[in-house]
Design an enzyme around this catalytic site. Structure first.
Site, mmCIF file in Angstrom:
data_model
loop_
_atom_site.group_PDB
_atom_site.id
_atom_site.type_symbol
_atom_site.label_atom_id
_atom_site.label_comp_id
_atom_site.label_asym_id
_atom_site.label_seq_id
_atom_site.Cartn_x
_atom_site.Cartn_y
_atom_site.Cartn_z
ATOM 1 N N LYS A 242 -10.358 12.647 8.066
ATOM 2 C CA LYS A 242 -9.893 12.269 9.402
ATOM 3 C C LYS A 242 -9.887 13.480 10.328
ATOM 4 C CE LYS A 242 -6.693 8.567 8.000
ATOM 5 N NZ LYS A 242 -7.269 7.466 8.759
ATOM 6 N N ARG B 23 -7.365 -0.592 0.955
ATOM 7 C CA ARG B 23 -7.828 -1.858 0.367
ATOM 8 C C ARG B 23 -8.236 -1.667 -1.087
ATOM 9 N NH1 ARG B 23 -12.256 -2.428 4.914
ATOM 10 N NH2 ARG B 23 -10.602 -1.251 5.951
ATOM 11 N N LYS C 286 0.850 -1.197 0.000
ATOM 12 C CA LYS C 286 0.000 0.000 0.000
ATOM 13 C C LYS C 286 0.882 1.242 0.000
ATOM 14 C CE LYS C 286 -3.236 2.557 3.045
ATOM 15 N NZ LYS C 286 -4.122 2.473 4.235
HETATM 16 N N1 BES Z 1 -4.280 4.424 6.922
HETATM 17 C C1 BES Z 1 -5.409 4.106 7.720
HETATM 18 C C2 BES Z 1 -5.086 3.106 8.827
HETATM 19 C C3 BES Z 1 -4.102 3.569 9.865
HETATM 20 C C4 BES Z 1 -4.539 4.216 11.001
HETATM 21 C C5 BES Z 1 -2.755 3.341 9.696
HETATM 22 C C6 BES Z 1 -3.620 4.643 11.936
HETATM 23 C C7 BES Z 1 -1.828 3.755 10.650
HETATM 24 C C8 BES Z 1 -2.268 4.407 11.770
HETATM 25 C C9 BES Z 1 -6.514 3.500 6.839
HETATM 26 O O1 BES Z 1 -6.568 3.975 5.543
HETATM 27 C C10 BES Z 1 -7.817 3.849 7.461
HETATM 28 O O2 BES Z 1 -8.117 5.010 7.544
HETATM 29 N N2 BES Z 1 -8.571 2.825 7.874
HETATM 30 C C11 BES Z 1 -9.853 3.014 8.445
HETATM 31 C C12 BES Z 1 -10.790 2.008 7.798
HETATM 32 C C13 BES Z 1 -12.238 2.233 8.136
HETATM 33 C C14 BES Z 1 -12.711 3.547 7.570
HETATM 34 C C15 BES Z 1 -13.050 1.092 7.570
HETATM 35 C C16 BES Z 1 -9.736 2.767 9.937
HETATM 36 O O3 BES Z 1 -8.991 1.887 10.334
HETATM 37 O O4 BES Z 1 -10.362 3.490 10.698
HETATM 38 ZN ZN ZN Z 2 -4.803 4.647 4.764
HETATM 39 MN MN MN Z 3 -7.704 5.754 5.348
#
Ligand code: BES
Ligand code: ZN
Ligand code: MN
Length: 503
Positions: free
Chosen positions: A281, A355, A269
């Protein structure tokens, strides 16, 4: 516009193996046993005598008087001539590879604290008697010497100029070279991740990857730009990258040595910044999101090491690079995307972008007919909730695939914990409008991401899914050989995996 050459690049300390510690500014030795009865297990005998003469007592006694701890990674510095001795605790008498790596890393960090603007020559004596132990000591030392490079107009001096591993072992040179290659690529991965997203974005990241592979035998690199991505039908990467003025890239690097019979696909990724897109965010959640290309960095770094080591396995690495931004051209929640290969996806949440780019890359990887597919990404906050900041999640197509990965991670010294992919979570990805929805309930979020990705993997390949959201980026204090910021997590496991699959 900054070019690839304006990305961060830390200087590498020089590395050698020697029978003596002479000429060093800082001499590192290991302290074993208990705090009440410590014993110094490193330091070539002559150096011990010299030190003891200078100190007027034997080193173990001095260590005890100073209150030096033998706890793993605990360090005590004492003056010696014009330089210093650093004693580093190794916990007990029974050292394993990872203990040696961690102690070496802690010791070199402590040595760097003594630099005071100078560039130090460090020697490291852990009483190592085998070439393999020389390798792991060197790995820990080199990785521990890393510091986030500063972006400044002032010239900076690296704290550690050179590391000499003191050992009587024969044939250690080859092992030392392996450590040097591994630390070099982990350093590159860390530099990529630490580079701010205004400097490292898909175009410059891809250019830097191309630069790294120039001149490495048996490798070829292909970069797809936004035009080629559109022609190829990469609907996922294009959707995620569409909100940014910095267009996406897809890098494919192949290492194909003569005679290799096994193919390993590594998929990473490469979100150069994850704002969350329209599902934006919070400030806290966004600040560290330059780290969101840590999986792609790990893949590119691992393929480079595998090629430079000349391992007998064909490896194809894929890095899906995009910047996830909110804008008038951003992809929307509820959009339906057509992915590479034709499957359709309902976008449940624009912050579940990893994903989406990974699905395109996994679908593409199937065309290279891999025997094993490993994907690696900073994918879910849920995985961090489950496993914390120093362990990564592992989900796999079979117990055998999981075990292959766990064995490699054990040899590398990286911690993974296997999670299941439950039917309940799979069913949660049902979409009323598309083939699949990109996420389901909040519960079991790490598993849901894995379940989603599995739908894009070559069905006949072994598959392991690595979620490194926790350990990729260290927001806390430095520890062992792990610096603050980017850690390069995953690189070493992927290299050990390739070694295990090599013929
Ligand atoms: N890049 C983030 C995940 C992440 C969070 C990596 C903190 C490192 C530190 C990922 O793209 C994300 O935002 N995931 C979401 C998915 C959800 C919206 C289904 C998450 O984990 O909240
Ligand atoms: Zn991400
Ligand atoms: Mn994300």
């Amino acid at each position: 516009m900054p070019t690839a050459t304006s990305l961060l690049s830390t200087p590498r300390p020089a590395l050698k193996v020697s029978r003596s510690a002479s000429g060093a500014d800082v001499v590192i030795a290991a302290l074993a046993g208990t705090d009440d009865e410590p014993s110094v297990i490193g330091l070539a005998p002559k150096a011990v005598k010299e030190a003891e003469t200078g100190l007027g007592a034997d080193l173990a006694t001095v260590a005890r008087r100073l209150g030096a701890s033998t706890k793993l990674g605990s360090t005590t510095a004492l003056p010696w001539g014009s330089g210093s001795i650093v004693l580093v605790g190794v916990g007990g008498e029974d050292l394993d590879d990872e203990t040696v790596r961690r102690a070496a890393g802690s010791a070199v960090r402590a040595a760097a604290e003594l630099a005071d603007g100078r560039s130090l020559k460090v020697s490291l004596d852990m009483g190592t008697t085998t070439p393999e132990r020389v390798r792991v000591a060197a790995e820990g030392a080199l990785l521990g010497a890393y510091r986030i490079p500063r972006i400044t107009g002032q010239p900076s001096t690296p704290a550690i100029a050179s590391i000499t591993v003191v050992s009587q072992a024969r044939g250690a040179k080859d092992e030392l070279r392996k450590a040097e290659i591994l630390a070099d690529v982990v350093t590159t991965a860390r530099d990529w991740v630490n580079t701010p997203a205004n400097l490292l974005y898909p175009q410059t990241f891809a250019a830097s990857a191309v630069e790294r592979f120039t001149g490495i035998a048996d490798t070829t690199v292909d970069v797809l730009d936004e035009k080629a991505l559109a022609d190829g039908g990469y609907g996922g990467i294009l959707a995620v990258g569409g909100g940014s003025v910095r267009p996406p890239r897809f890098v494919r690097v192949e290492y194909a040595p003569a005679g290799a019979t096994t193919t390993l696909a590594l998929v990473g990724k490469g979100i150069t910044f994850d704002s969350g897109g329209l599902d934006i965010k919070t400030q806290d959640g966004m600040y560290t999101m330059k780290c969101d290309m840590g999986g792609a960095a790990a893949v590119l770094a691992a393929v480079e090491a595998i090629a430079r080591l000349g391992l007998g396995v064909r490896v194809v690495g894929y890095a899906a690079m995009a910047e996830n931004m909110p804008s008038g051209s951003a992809w929307r929640p509820s959009d339906v995307l057509t992915m590479y290969g034709g499957r359709t996806v309902e976008n449940a949440n624009s912050d579940a972008e990893g994903r989406i780019v990974m699905a395109d890359a996994l679908a593409r990887s199937a065309e290279d007919r891999p025997d094993m597919v490993v994907d690696i990404s900073t994918l879910t906050g849920a995985c961090m909730v489950a496993l914390g900041n120093t362990w990564a999640g592992l989900m796999a197509s079979s117990t055998e695939a999981a075990d292959t990965l766990l064995d490699a991670s054990e040899a590398a010294g990286e911690n993974f914990w296997e999670l299941p992919i439950t039917d309940e979570v799979r069913e949660g990805l049902h979409s009323d409008i598309a083939d699949v929805k990109s996420s389901g309930a909040r519960q079991g979020g790490a598993m849901a991401a894995a379940a989603f990705l599995q739908g894009f993997v070559a069905p006949d390949a072994d598959w392991a899914h690595l979620d490194i959201a926790g350990p990729a980026f260290n927001e806390g204090k430095a520890h062992d050989y792990t610096p603050v910021g980017a850690t390069g997590f995953g690189v070493r496991t992927l290299v050990h995996l390739a070694a295990a699959l090599a013929s």
